[in-house]
Write an enzyme that holds these catalytic residues in place. Sequence first.
Site, PDB file in Angstrom:
ATOM      1  N   ALA A 126     -80.319 -23.424  70.748  1.00 29.35           N
ATOM      2  CA  ALA A 126     -79.369 -24.449  70.300  1.00 29.35           C
ATOM      3  C   ALA A 126     -79.905 -25.814  70.716  1.00 29.35           C
ATOM      4  O   ALA A 126     -80.678 -25.915  71.672  1.00 29.35           O
ATOM      5  CB  ALA A 126     -78.010 -24.190  70.928  1.00 29.35           C
ATOM      6  N   GLU A 153     -81.201 -15.233  69.776  1.00 31.22           N
ATOM      7  CA  GLU A 153     -79.916 -14.683  69.310  1.00 31.22           C
ATOM      8  C   GLU A 153     -79.862 -14.644  67.788  1.00 31.22           C
ATOM      9  O   GLU A 153     -79.367 -13.701  67.190  1.00 31.22           O
ATOM     10  CB  GLU A 153     -78.762 -15.508  69.875  1.00 31.22           C
ATOM     11  CG  GLU A 153     -78.629 -15.346  71.381  1.00 31.22           C
ATOM     12  CD  GLU A 153     -77.577 -16.258  71.963  1.00 31.22           C
ATOM     13  OE1 GLU A 153     -77.776 -17.496  71.897  1.00 31.22           O
ATOM     14  OE2 GLU A 153     -76.570 -15.760  72.472  1.00 31.22           O
ATOM     15  N   GLU A 165     -80.482 -19.684  78.991  1.00 26.12           N
ATOM     16  CA  GLU A 165     -79.219 -20.407  79.137  1.00 26.12           C
ATOM     17  C   GLU A 165     -78.763 -20.499  80.592  1.00 26.12           C
ATOM     18  O   GLU A 165     -78.200 -21.490  81.022  1.00 26.12           O
ATOM     19  CB  GLU A 165     -78.128 -19.747  78.297  1.00 26.12           C
ATOM     20  CG  GLU A 165     -78.290 -19.909  76.804  1.00 26.12           C
ATOM     21  CD  GLU A 165     -79.162 -18.846  76.164  1.00 26.12           C
ATOM     22  OE1 GLU A 165     -79.973 -18.206  76.875  1.00 26.12           O
ATOM     23  OE2 GLU A 165     -79.046 -18.666  74.935  1.00 26.12           O
TER      24      GLU A 165
HETATM   25  N1  T1G Z   1     -82.499 -28.685  72.654  1.00 17.08           N
HETATM   26  C1  T1G Z   1     -82.825 -29.993  72.516  1.00 17.08           C
HETATM   27  N2  T1G Z   1     -84.038 -30.512  72.859  1.00 17.08           N
HETATM   28  C2  T1G Z   1     -84.933 -29.654  73.357  1.00 17.08           C
HETATM   29  C3  T1G Z   1     -84.668 -28.269  73.528  1.00 17.08           C
HETATM   30  C4  T1G Z   1     -83.382 -27.800  73.152  1.00 17.08           C
HETATM   31  N3  T1G Z   1     -83.052 -26.523  73.240  1.00 17.08           N
HETATM   32  N4  T1G Z   1     -85.786 -27.706  74.038  1.00 17.08           N
HETATM   33  C5  T1G Z   1     -86.687 -28.673  74.175  1.00 17.08           C
HETATM   34  N5  T1G Z   1     -86.191 -29.837  73.776  1.00 17.08           N
HETATM   35  C6  T1G Z   1     -86.890 -31.122  73.723  1.00 17.08           C
HETATM   36  C7  T1G Z   1     -87.287 -31.607  75.102  1.00 17.08           C
HETATM   37  O1  T1G Z   1     -86.221 -32.332  75.694  1.00 17.08           O
HETATM   38  C8  T1G Z   1     -88.470 -32.484  74.766  1.00 17.08           C
HETATM   39  O2  T1G Z   1     -87.935 -33.681  74.224  1.00 17.08           O
HETATM   40  C9  T1G Z   1     -89.136 -31.762  73.620  1.00 17.08           C
HETATM   41  O3  T1G Z   1     -88.118 -30.927  73.043  1.00 17.08           O
HETATM   42  C10 T1G Z   1     -90.289 -30.905  74.061  1.00 17.08           C
HETATM   43  O4  T1G Z   1     -89.786 -30.061  75.109  1.00 17.08           O
HETATM   44  C11 T1G Z   1     -76.010 -20.688  71.912  1.00 17.08           C
HETATM   45  C12 T1G Z   1     -76.224 -22.325  73.965  1.00 17.08           C
HETATM   46  C13 T1G Z   1     -88.936 -24.660  74.135  1.00 17.08           C
HETATM   47  C14 T1G Z   1     -90.329 -23.798  76.040  1.00 17.08           C
HETATM   48  O5  T1G Z   1     -82.983 -23.696  77.252  1.00 17.08           O
HETATM   49  O6  T1G Z   1     -87.655 -24.275  77.522  1.00 17.08           O
HETATM   50  O7  T1G Z   1     -79.472 -21.817  72.916  1.00 17.08           O
HETATM   51  O8  T1G Z   1     -88.933 -35.265  75.901  1.00 17.08           O
HETATM   52  O9  T1G Z   1     -91.417 -30.873  76.835  1.00 17.08           O
HETATM   53  O10 T1G Z   1     -93.219 -27.817  77.286  1.00 17.08           O
HETATM   54  O11 T1G Z   1     -76.860 -19.223  73.484  1.00 17.08           O
HETATM   55  O12 T1G Z   1     -88.632 -27.079  75.725  1.00 17.08           O
HETATM   56  O13 T1G Z   1     -90.062 -34.857  73.698  1.00 17.08           O
HETATM   57  O14 T1G Z   1     -87.881 -36.107  73.770  1.00 17.08           O
HETATM   58  O15 T1G Z   1     -90.056 -28.765  77.189  1.00 17.08           O
HETATM   59  O16 T1G Z   1     -93.619 -27.267  74.792  1.00 17.08           O
HETATM   60  C15 T1G Z   1     -81.462 -22.594  75.265  1.00 17.08           C
HETATM   61  C16 T1G Z   1     -85.227 -25.227  76.522  1.00 17.08           C
HETATM   62  C17 T1G Z   1     -80.638 -23.703  74.720  1.00 17.08           C
HETATM   63  C18 T1G Z   1     -84.941 -23.860  75.931  1.00 17.08           C
HETATM   64  C19 T1G Z   1     -90.943 -25.913  74.881  1.00 17.08           C
HETATM   65  N6  T1G Z   1     -82.855 -22.944  75.156  1.00 17.08           N
HETATM   66  N7  T1G Z   1     -86.537 -25.688  76.135  1.00 17.08           N
HETATM   67  O17 T1G Z   1     -91.612 -26.384  76.029  1.00 17.08           O
HETATM   68  O18 T1G Z   1     -91.887 -28.845  75.437  1.00 17.08           O
HETATM   69  S1  T1G Z   1     -78.924 -23.342  74.897  1.00 17.08           S
HETATM   70  C20 T1G Z   1     -83.497 -23.497  76.178  1.00 17.08           C
HETATM   71  C21 T1G Z   1     -87.662 -25.184  76.724  1.00 17.08           C
HETATM   72  C22 T1G Z   1     -78.664 -22.119  73.751  1.00 17.08           C
HETATM   73  C23 T1G Z   1     -77.174 -20.403  72.812  1.00 17.08           C
HETATM   74  C24 T1G Z   1     -77.373 -21.403  73.889  1.00 17.08           C
HETATM   75  C25 T1G Z   1     -88.933 -25.839  76.319  1.00 17.08           C
HETATM   76  C26 T1G Z   1     -89.774 -25.028  75.321  1.00 17.08           C
HETATM   77  P1  T1G Z   1     -88.749 -35.077  74.405  1.00 17.08           P
HETATM   78  P2  T1G Z   1     -90.782 -29.665  76.281  1.00 17.08           P
HETATM   79  P3  T1G Z   1     -92.687 -27.583  75.919  1.00 17.08           P
END
Ligand code: T1G
Length: 697
Positions: free
Chosen positions: A62, A106, A126
């Site tokens: 998300a 998911e 999450e």
């Molecule tokens: N949402 C919004 N922005 C995100 C994002 C996300 N999920 N993931 C990364 N970004 C942005 C980050 O802030 C950065 O922005 C850029 O993308 C590159 O990220 C319903 C509720 C995917 C492994 O927790 O683990 O799904 O600084 O530097 O090293 O159940 O990003 O460039 O402006 O980390 O290549 C669950 C979080 C969400 C994954 C990539 N998902 N992200 O790593 O790049 S909640 C997460 C990561 C959810 C559902 C629930 C990593 C990555 P900017 P980065 P990276």
Amino acid sequence: MSNAHYEQHGKVAVIRLDNPPVNGLGHELRRGIVDGIKRAEADDAIKAIVLIGSDQVFSGGADIREFGTPKMVVEPNLHTVIHFIETCDKPVIAAIGGTALGGGLELAMACHFRVALPTAKIGLPEVKLGLLPGAGGTQRLPRLVGLEPALNLIVSGESVPAGMFMGTQLFDEFIQGDLLVGALAFANKVVDEQRPLKLARDLKVEHPKAEAFFLWARTGIAQRAKNYPAPLKCVDAVEAAVNKPFDEGLQIERRLFAELLMSEESAALRHAFFAERATSKIPDIAEDTPTREIKSVGIIGAGTMGSGIAINFLNAGIPVTILEVKQEALDRGVAHIRSVYEGRIKKGKMTEADAEQRMSLLNTTLSYDDLKDVDLVIEAVFEDMGVKEQVFRKLDEVCKPGAILASNTSTLDLNKIASFTKRPEDVIGLHFFSPANVMRLLEVIRGEKTAKEVLATAMQLAKKIRKTAVVSGVCDGFIGNRMIARYQTEALLMLEEGASPQQIDRAIENFGFVMGPLRMADLAGGDIGWAIRKRHYAENPDMKRMVIADRLCEMGRFGQKTGAGFYRYEPGRRDALPDPEVDRVIEECRKELGITPRKISDKEIVERCVYALVNEGARILEEGIALRASDIDIVYLTGYGFPVFRGGPMFYADRVGLMKVARTMEKFAKRPGVTNSDFWQPAPLLAKLAAEGKTFN
Ligand code: T1G
């Protein structure tokens, strides 16, 4: 612009997720997927649908940025997208390359089939955001892979290779070669064989002793997850997958998710997530600023810091030459590095071969001439300006043009250090935190004349050595140490006023700090703080003396390194034991100061220590020493053991409310017997934000 592209490949429709950088499932992408499914359903020529991302990422989940905004729930929300997939009467196949995390996994689990590259990474992170999988992950994953592997993945939040789940219902096929080609071949096979559409929701979770397993899981998690509600709620949600019908379990998951979304802990963890990524953004340094290649590093000083710093580069495969003035100092440094690797081998975190490979990159020397070709030199010598001057004058003579000259100084004036060279534009501060090979924080000190290219190189290098780099301007103590000095001062003042070391540390540790201020002083070494205080006393003769701390140092009580400080320590042990001798010194000092000890509440201890950080942090912000409030939070979260579930000092103040924080500070400024009333005046920026009802972040 839709973030989902629709392509037709024979009788298969491909919906390609295209929402860089991570295919976050924001509203536009969700809309694009639903439109694609509806288009495929309406086309009789289409017999199957493939959902695919980029080679790097299927979907990072998300879009966290939407959380707390209407966009998060605007239809089609993620549940609706999943409903469209599950009710589609044509097979929907998820093709996973790169990563599929959170809502991305998911989404895939709702599909009828899933194929993946064996190297693909999957996870439900999450819990690291103080949440739980809120789009069916807690209900579908146990059905697809079994209870225990599912709970492990959900509670750990870790990403794992998709290949780990070979042979489970999570993946129908692993693709060798091109993912799309493999996915299309699989889709055609599904159609040609008229395979029945499978839904995870129709499966049952089997476990011979589920009740006992959940009891065991809860006991273990409760011990580890103190202050973090999400892990135990993950267990509650997964338990519903075992004991309840699917749709009821889904409702339970959604309720628990909503509770966590509203929690302080999740707000803090989401703040930390973005804050850590914001630190590398420097307003006047363009993303494409050229950088210098760092192929070799010289380190001056093989003490605890120098050898710890060296390990970071050896781990990144960068050759290091360590210089000392005496062979035995070199030998001690090399021995320390080797012992760190031996420790990791013992823990099974490294192989002998790895260690040998890294040690092979380490050179030692007693001569500056051996540093003439290195691309970067980091000095980690004694924290004395005279010594730094000698070192930098020598480096200026010896090092090649373009070499970056860095100081590991933790408080001294970097601009003055740069002035000892003819190349101040190549001078920068790289302030590592002890133990330098463990602590993630790196303060990158930008001198007045530091070239943009040098700063950009340092930030890029920090990522390479897996450090969280925060840019600081030049001031006494930069960001972290300047603020910690105020924090320590409040703790020492409260010792004089009536609190005991144990009470102060216990109150701060109950607030969530890893270690209270006095135990931390004993760990860091009282002599270091004493040297800084003596320098400050010399610079400001009318500065209030920290009588108790000074007295203990005069007695040679420097903390763990001398077996006694604010506490006493048994030989070879690190347990901080109350020491009657310290109580005697405290009483003696109170009498000399004419102080009648008073009862100090834990609330006052926490507010004076934490708000001291906030007030000094506000001053650091308004002086432009720190680029943003969240950088200050990251300094404290990654370098000083500030509780992550509180988001950092500035975020915490925001959540308390800056008007309340300012009012409390004003009361501290007028407290009877206060000796630092000026300090407790709310910083102008804090007062302004409070008056305007705004926040730091
Ligand atoms: N949402 C919004 N922005 C995100 C994002 C996300 N999920 N993931 C990364 N970004 C942005 C980050 O802030 C950065 O922005 C850029 O993308 C590159 O990220 C319903 C509720 C995917 C492994 O927790 O683990 O799904 O600084 O530097 O090293 O159940 O990003 O460039 O402006 O980390 O290549 C669950 C979080 C969400 C994954 C990539 N998902 N992200 O790593 O790049 S909640 C997460 C990561 C959810 C559902 C629930 C990593 C990555 P900017 P980065 P990276």
